[in-house]
Design an enzyme around this catalytic site. Sequence first.
Site, mmCIF file in Angstrom:
data_model
loop_
_atom_site.group_PDB
_atom_site.id
_atom_site.type_symbol
_atom_site.label_atom_id
_atom_site.label_comp_id
_atom_site.label_asym_id
_atom_site.label_seq_id
_atom_site.Cartn_x
_atom_site.Cartn_y
_atom_site.Cartn_z
ATOM 1 N N ALA A 74 0.849 -1.216 -0.007
ATOM 2 C CA ALA A 74 -0.088 0.037 -0.117
ATOM 3 C C ALA A 74 0.846 1.477 -0.062
ATOM 4 O O ALA A 74 2.105 1.290 0.184
ATOM 5 C CB ALA A 74 -1.075 -0.176 1.611
ATOM 6 N N GLN A 76 1.449 3.434 1.898
ATOM 7 C CA GLN A 76 1.864 3.662 3.255
ATOM 8 C C GLN A 76 2.826 2.424 3.775
ATOM 9 O O GLN A 76 2.906 2.221 5.090
ATOM 10 C CB GLN A 76 1.366 4.273 4.427
ATOM 11 C CG GLN A 76 0.765 5.767 4.256
ATOM 12 C CD GLN A 76 1.774 6.660 4.531
ATOM 13 O OE1 GLN A 76 2.855 6.304 5.363
ATOM 14 N NE2 GLN A 76 1.888 7.833 3.718
ATOM 15 N N SER A 77 3.300 1.632 2.971
ATOM 16 C CA SER A 77 3.656 0.517 3.299
ATOM 17 C C SER A 77 4.915 0.369 4.146
ATOM 18 O O SER A 77 5.999 0.930 3.344
ATOM 19 C CB SER A 77 3.896 -0.485 2.042
ATOM 20 O OG SER A 77 4.754 -1.645 2.344
ATOM 21 N N ASN A 78 4.869 -0.215 5.400
ATOM 22 C CA ASN A 78 6.039 -0.386 5.972
ATOM 23 C C ASN A 78 7.103 -1.608 5.548
ATOM 24 O O ASN A 78 8.407 -1.515 5.585
ATOM 25 C CB ASN A 78 5.996 -0.588 7.495
ATOM 26 C CG ASN A 78 5.109 0.638 8.166
ATOM 27 O OD1 ASN A 78 5.504 1.740 7.645
ATOM 28 N ND2 ASN A 78 4.206 0.335 9.031
ATOM 29 N N CYS A 80 7.739 -2.151 2.252
ATOM 30 C CA CYS A 80 8.334 -1.745 1.204
ATOM 31 C C CYS A 80 9.403 -0.848 1.830
ATOM 32 O O CYS A 80 10.342 -1.069 1.139
ATOM 33 C CB CYS A 80 7.349 -0.690 0.490
ATOM 34 S SG CYS A 80 6.177 -1.421 -0.825
#
Length: 141
Positions: A74, A76-78, A80
């Site tokens: 997403a 706001q992907s942590n 990633c």
Amino acid sequence: MNLAKFARRGYVSSATPLEAAPAFSKALGGKVNVFIKRDDLLPGTSGGNKTRKLDFSMADAIEKGADTIITCGAVQSNHCRLTLAWAVKEGMDCHLILEERVKGSYKPEGSGNNFLFNILGVKSTTVVSGGSDMMGEMEKL
């Protein structure tokens, strides 16, 4: 499952502590003792439990001779953010596919993760609409 047979990179060198949460226990009626596993103390841009998975998946990629990592999540992907951090540590390029699950929610200048993506040197960031075939998007890249 015996994890010892799988290659690791050593990002997680020891167990993270458990901390008592007495106020939470009390809010639940005091009949249970609640503890919080502090995986936020793991290394790698605020590690979290994703570092445990990346300890194995990055080792697998390196073992297979990869020089580039492509992943998705997403906007706001942590996951990633952490994948990029470990890719940089390993001297690998990293490309991110971000899914805008809520139309209009992606704001490149309004995200701490995007700030870190740029500081860490992401090779590319592609934003796709919610419901996209993420595996297909990664394969296309």
